[in-house]
Write an enzyme that holds these catalytic residues in place. Structure first.
Site, PDB file in Angstrom:
ATOM      1  N   ARG A 138       0.837  -1.190   0.000  1.00  0.00           N
ATOM      2  CA  ARG A 138       0.000   0.000   0.000  1.00  0.00           C
ATOM      3  C   ARG A 138       0.880   1.252   0.000  1.00  0.00           C
ATOM      4  NH1 ARG A 138      -1.770   0.538   4.414  1.00  0.00           N
ATOM      5  NH2 ARG A 138      -1.196  -1.417   5.402  1.00  0.00           N
ATOM      6  N   ASP A 173      -9.402  -9.682   9.005  1.00  0.00           N
ATOM      7  CA  ASP A 173      -8.859  -8.353   8.688  1.00  0.00           C
ATOM      8  C   ASP A 173      -9.809  -7.189   8.975  1.00  0.00           C
ATOM      9  OD1 ASP A 173      -6.523  -6.980   7.608  1.00  0.00           O
ATOM     10  OD2 ASP A 173      -7.792  -6.420   5.920  1.00  0.00           O
ATOM     11  N   LYS A 231      -9.703  -2.265   1.952  1.00  0.00           N
ATOM     12  CA  LYS A 231      -9.296  -1.171   2.833  1.00  0.00           C
ATOM     13  C   LYS A 231     -10.012   0.137   2.470  1.00  0.00           C
ATOM     14  CE  LYS A 231      -5.993  -3.802   4.712  1.00  0.00           C
ATOM     15  NZ  LYS A 231      -5.956  -4.285   6.074  1.00  0.00           N
ATOM     16  N   ARG A 271       1.831 -12.186  -0.857  1.00  0.00           N
ATOM     17  CA  ARG A 271       0.484 -12.431  -0.342  1.00  0.00           C
ATOM     18  C   ARG A 271      -0.166 -13.656  -0.959  1.00  0.00           C
ATOM     19  NH1 ARG A 271      -1.743  -8.604   3.553  1.00  0.00           N
ATOM     20  NH2 ARG A 271      -0.033  -7.133   3.799  1.00  0.00           N
ATOM     21  N   TYR A 326      -1.514  -3.400  -6.811  1.00  0.00           N
ATOM     22  CA  TYR A 326      -1.361  -4.102  -5.537  1.00  0.00           C
ATOM     23  C   TYR A 326      -2.705  -4.202  -4.790  1.00  0.00           C
ATOM     24  CZ  TYR A 326      -0.349  -5.168  -0.742  1.00  0.00           C
ATOM     25  OH  TYR A 326      -0.388  -5.753   0.499  1.00  0.00           O
ATOM     26  N   SER A 371      -1.150  -3.744  10.177  1.00  0.00           N
ATOM     27  CA  SER A 371      -0.857  -4.665   9.082  1.00  0.00           C
ATOM     28  C   SER A 371       0.423  -5.441   9.361  1.00  0.00           C
ATOM     29  CB  SER A 371      -0.707  -3.894   7.774  1.00  0.00           C
ATOM     30  OG  SER A 371      -1.954  -3.343   7.421  1.00  0.00           O
ATOM     31  N   HIS A 431     -10.360  -2.449  11.769  1.00  0.00           N
ATOM     32  CA  HIS A 431      -9.285  -3.263  11.200  1.00  0.00           C
ATOM     33  C   HIS A 431      -9.004  -4.412  12.176  1.00  0.00           C
ATOM     34  CE1 HIS A 431      -4.864  -3.268   9.590  1.00  0.00           C
ATOM     35  NE2 HIS A 431      -5.607  -4.099   8.919  1.00  0.00           N
ATOM     36  N   CYS A 453       0.960  -7.665  11.671  1.00  0.00           N
ATOM     37  CA  CYS A 453       1.248  -7.823  13.101  1.00  0.00           C
ATOM     38  C   CYS A 453       0.464  -8.973  13.721  1.00  0.00           C
ATOM     39  CB  CYS A 453       0.969  -6.530  13.842  1.00  0.00           C
ATOM     40  SG  CYS A 453       2.154  -5.236  13.426  1.00  0.00           S
TER      41      CYS A 453
HETATM   42  P1  GDP Z   1      -1.732  -9.469   9.572  1.00  0.00           P
HETATM   43  O1  GDP Z   1      -1.244  -8.709   8.394  1.00  0.00           O
HETATM   44  O2  GDP Z   1      -2.060  -8.576  10.734  1.00  0.00           O
HETATM   45  O3  GDP Z   1      -2.846 -10.389   9.233  1.00  0.00           O
HETATM   46  O4  GDP Z   1      -0.503 -10.363  10.108  1.00  0.00           O
HETATM   47  P2  GDP Z   1      -0.161 -11.921   9.906  1.00  0.00           P
HETATM   48  O5  GDP Z   1      -1.000 -12.794  10.771  1.00  0.00           O
HETATM   49  O6  GDP Z   1      -0.147 -12.229   8.460  1.00  0.00           O
HETATM   50  O7  GDP Z   1       1.313 -11.962  10.475  1.00  0.00           O
HETATM   51  C1  GDP Z   1       2.314 -11.104   9.991  1.00  0.00           C
HETATM   52  C2  GDP Z   1       3.654 -11.629  10.388  1.00  0.00           C
HETATM   53  O8  GDP Z   1       3.763 -11.696  11.810  1.00  0.00           O
HETATM   54  C3  GDP Z   1       3.935 -13.036   9.874  1.00  0.00           C
HETATM   55  O9  GDP Z   1       5.252 -13.117   9.438  1.00  0.00           O
HETATM   56  C4  GDP Z   1       3.711 -13.899  11.085  1.00  0.00           C
HETATM   57  O10 GDP Z   1       4.490 -15.065  11.043  1.00  0.00           O
HETATM   58  C5  GDP Z   1       4.127 -12.992  12.236  1.00  0.00           C
HETATM   59  N1  GDP Z   1       3.402 -13.331  13.479  1.00  0.00           N
HETATM   60  C6  GDP Z   1       2.074 -13.514  13.622  1.00  0.00           C
HETATM   61  N2  GDP Z   1       1.755 -13.869  14.897  1.00  0.00           N
HETATM   62  C7  GDP Z   1       2.926 -13.912  15.582  1.00  0.00           C
HETATM   63  C8  GDP Z   1       3.272 -14.224  16.942  1.00  0.00           C
HETATM   64  O11 GDP Z   1       2.433 -14.545  17.786  1.00  0.00           O
HETATM   65  N3  GDP Z   1       4.604 -14.128  17.270  1.00  0.00           N
HETATM   66  C9  GDP Z   1       5.551 -13.786  16.355  1.00  0.00           C
HETATM   67  N4  GDP Z   1       6.819 -13.731  16.763  1.00  0.00           N
HETATM   68  N5  GDP Z   1       5.266 -13.502  15.061  1.00  0.00           N
HETATM   69  C10 GDP Z   1       3.973 -13.564  14.674  1.00  0.00           C
HETATM   70  P1  PGA Z   2      -2.934  -6.376   6.029  1.00  0.00           P
HETATM   71  O1  PGA Z   2      -3.184  -5.362   4.841  1.00  0.00           O
HETATM   72  O2  PGA Z   2      -1.452  -6.466   6.138  1.00  0.00           O
HETATM   73  O3  PGA Z   2      -3.562  -5.697   7.201  1.00  0.00           O
HETATM   74  O4  PGA Z   2      -3.523  -7.701   5.707  1.00  0.00           O
HETATM   75  C1  PGA Z   2      -3.491  -5.710   3.548  1.00  0.00           C
HETATM   76  C2  PGA Z   2      -3.074  -4.589   2.612  1.00  0.00           C
HETATM   77  O5  PGA Z   2      -1.866  -4.306   2.523  1.00  0.00           O
HETATM   78  O6  PGA Z   2      -3.952  -4.011   1.977  1.00  0.00           O
HETATM   79 MN    MN Z   3      -3.781 -10.441   7.382  1.00  0.00          MN
END
Ligand code: GDP
Ligand code: PGA
Ligand code: MN
Length: 617
Positions: free
Chosen positions: A91, A306, A239, A398, A230, A281, A259, A283
């Site tokens: 983004r 999300d 979003k 992704r 993207y 994002s 979110h 996290c």
């Molecule tokens: P989203 O974008 O908020 O949905 O985040 P994701 O679930 O896709 O996670 C983003 C990154 O954070 C990935 O590389 C995960 O492996 C990492 N991650 C997610 N949960 C944890 C956790 O509990 N501990 C650690 N150390 N990393 C995590």
């Molecule tokens: P996300 O965001 O990392 O919160 O899943 C998706 C996006 O980049 O639009």
């Molecule tokens: Mn996600």
């Protein structure tokens, strides 16, 4: 709001023809589409009806044009790999605008643009921008079609990749067009990759433009996106609509567009609880959404990963619904040892973007397996070996996949009424200060915590990785109006709940690090141990310990059975460093200053109360 009733949905054949509804509202939709076509001058216009045949033809066409690589169906049936232009991978927050009539309404955290001037700029950019391409008209519903919390819209786009992605992420099809024809209100979204083709000019695998604009008109409920393919910039229902525009609608109607992920947790006693969690994002939303508890007796069902729309119900509780139909998840870090549910979800029918390609026609990314394959083609199409300096998959690569494929999706995930919400979590990536879990003392303290969330930058948006930035409610890039007003709205919504039925609010941090830089908490499936404490807290089964920043668990109440974790690490995970928190309070005061009069007095009081408790500690 329905002015006309039409009995049947038009038969879906994927011909691309205009649906044959003959109503005034349909005439308005057609006139709008004609207007966009007159401006952008596409070679042809295709009305998407959401049929299987249409989707198959679209994907075949993308493969034929070299825009998608078909993966080996033996390993990954019905799946494809897209490689973006190396500059179009995330983004573009610096190019994202809120074009509200008054600058004040965009607030200090958004890029504001004067709507009249911006319309002129966009007119210039979109002028002829679809020449040589097909313009698709995509009717979509956020939430089950016709549901009481659902909202519909139309995206016009010259990207077939976007159409295929929208087909996974939302409910697309003629049932939506029929609703529009019947007079239902709808949101207008327009997208062009900004790469017109002159006669005879060869296309490229990922057309895009160096100049990018993602523009929201909150008063007229419109989105215009230019120059990027993207996901976050091109799947406008996500979003742009379901957060930025929906947050404005929610402000006006008394609900919340957030979110957040959404899960149902069933405890060993068989009681179900619903938890929503806002993390910035990359996290951990998708990971927590697909949690597999490592402690016995607990189970988790996925409801969303999300975006959550939350409404106060007449019973004084909040009801939450995931408006999406798929997952657009971060690939790196998704593996058997971290998120096995996601790995299983991705068995097939998935569009991957910017991951690495294996010689056998399957995909790979960092973290999928512990040992990388000996040879790969990296996300930019270059040969790669484990000795290469750069990762094989882009850090923000992704997967796009239907939610229905998730093995632990809740049976009722499409219930249009949503689920009653028991707990809200706020979190981010914090190497220091923020404990593993803290309970807010009440709603306004919870809103204070949400408003002060900060997190280290990830690859999901442009910017310096690791840099700490404020990301209130994980909504910094997604709130469609003045963030100060948004804080006030949260407080107001809290007042419309019955105080004893409002969701309880907690802050979590899976990312605290030791002096040696390693994560102190194992995370992933072991986050169920934190959920376990939270559920026992809200069930009144355990007491908590007061601290200046909120309520902390007693060590003996944490279920750490079978977990190898050093006592010293646990101490550090829950350490509340008074000086560091006083500095944090100073930084919050600076952060709050930007909101001026828009900052609710209740939050200023919360900050003063925090300082008072820290001073007294
Ligand atoms: P989203 O974008 O908020 O949905 O985040 P994701 O679930 O896709 O996670 C983003 C990154 O954070 C990935 O590389 C995960 O492996 C990492 N991650 C997610 N949960 C944890 C956790 O509990 N501990 C650690 N150390 N990393 C995590
Ligand atoms: P996300 O965001 O990392 O919160 O899943 C998706 C996006 O980049 O639009
Ligand atoms: Mn996600």
């Amino acid at each position: 709001t329905f002015t006309t009733r039409i009995d049947a949905v038009a038969p879906a054949r994927g011909t691309g023809d205009v649906p044959a509804y003959d109503t005034p509202a349909m005439a308005e939709l057609r006139a709008w589409v004609d207007g966009i076509a007159a401006l952008t001058q596409p070679a042809r216009v295709h009305w998407v009806d959401g049929s299987r045949a249409e989707n198959d033809a679209l994907l075949r066409g993308l493969v034929g044009e070299g825009k998608l690589i078909k993966l080996n169906p033996e390993w990954r049936p019905g799946s494809y790999l897209a490689r973006s232009h190396p500059s179009d991978v995330a983004r573009t927050e610096g190019r994202t605008f809120i074009a509200s009539e008054r600058e004040r309404d965009a607030g200090p955290t958004n890029n504001w643009a004067d709507p009249t001037a911006m319309r002129e700029t966009l007119d210039g950019l979109f002028q002829g921008s679809m020449r040589g391409r097909t313009m698709y008209v995509v009717p979509f519903s956020m939430g089950p079609v016709g549901g009481p919390l659902s909202h519909i819209g139309v995206q016009v786009t010259d990207s077939a990749y976007a159409v295929a992605s929208i087909g996974i992420m939302t409910r697309v099809g003629d049932a939506v067009t029929r609703q529009i024809a019947e007079g239902a209100p709808w949101v207008k979204t327009v997208h062009s990759v900004g790469a017109p083709l002159e006669p005879g000019q060869a296309d490229v695998p990922w057309p895009c433009n160096d100049e990018k604009y993602v523009v929201h008109f909150p008063e007229t409920l419109e989105v215009y996106s230019y120059g990027s393919g993207y996901g976050g910039n091109a799947i406008l229902a996500k979003k742009c609509f379901a957060l930025r525009i929906a947050s404005v609608i929610a402000r006006d109607e008394g609900w919340l567009a957030e979110h957040m992920l959404l899960i149902r947790v069933t405890d060993p006693k068989g009681r179900a609880h619903h938890i929503a969690a806002a993390f910035p994002s990359a996290c951990g939303k998708t990971n927590l959404a697909m949690l597999r508890p490592t402690i016995p007796g607990w189970s988790v069902e996925t409801l969303g990963d999300d975006i959550v729309w939350i409404r106060p119900g007449e019973d004084g509780r909040m009801y939450a619904m995931n408006p999406e139909a798929g997952f657009f998840g971060v690939a790196p870090g998704t593996g058997e040892s971290t998120n096995v549910t996601a790995v299983e979800t991705l068995w097939g029918n998935t569009i991957f973007t910017n991951v690495a390609l294996r010689p056998d026609g399957d995909v790979w990314w960092e973290g999928l397996t512990d040992t990388p394959p000996a040879r790969l083609t990296d996300w930019q199409g270059r040969p790669w070996t484990p000795d290469s300096d750069e990762p094989a998959a882009h850090p923000n690569s992704r997967f796009t996949v239907s939610a229905a494929q998730c093995p632990q999706i809740a049976d009722d995930w499409e219930n249009p009424e949503g689920v009653p919400l028991d707990v809200i979590l706020f979190g981010g990536r914090r190497a220091s200060n923020v404990p593993l879990v803290v309970e807010a003392t009440d709603w306004s303290h919870g809103v204070f915590i949400g408003s002060t969330i900060s997190s280290e930058r990830t690859a999901a948006a442009e910017g310096t990785l690791g840099e700490l930035r404020r990301d209130p409610f994980a909504m910094l890039p997604f709130c469609g109006y003045n963030m100060g007003d948004y804080f006030a709205h949260w407080l107001k919504v809290g007042r419309s709940l019955r105080f004893d039925r409002a969701p309880r609010i907690f802050q979590v941090n899976w990312f605290r690090r030791g002096d040696d830089g390693r994560f102190l908490w194992p995370g992933f499936g072991d986050n169920s141990r934190v959920i376990d404490w939270i559920i026992r807290r809200i069930s009144g089964e355990v007491v908590a310990v007061d601290s200046p920043i909120g309520r902390l668990p007693r060590r003996e109440d944490l279920n750490l059975d079978g977990l190898e974790i050093a006592e010293a690490d646990l101490d550090e995970l829950f350490d509340v460093d008074i000086d560091a928190w006083l500095a944090e309070a100073d930084s919050t005061e600076e952060f709050y200053a930007m909101f001026g009069d828009a900052l609710p007095a209740a939050l200023r009081s919360e900050l003063e109360a925090l300082r008072y408790r820290l001073d007294a500690a």
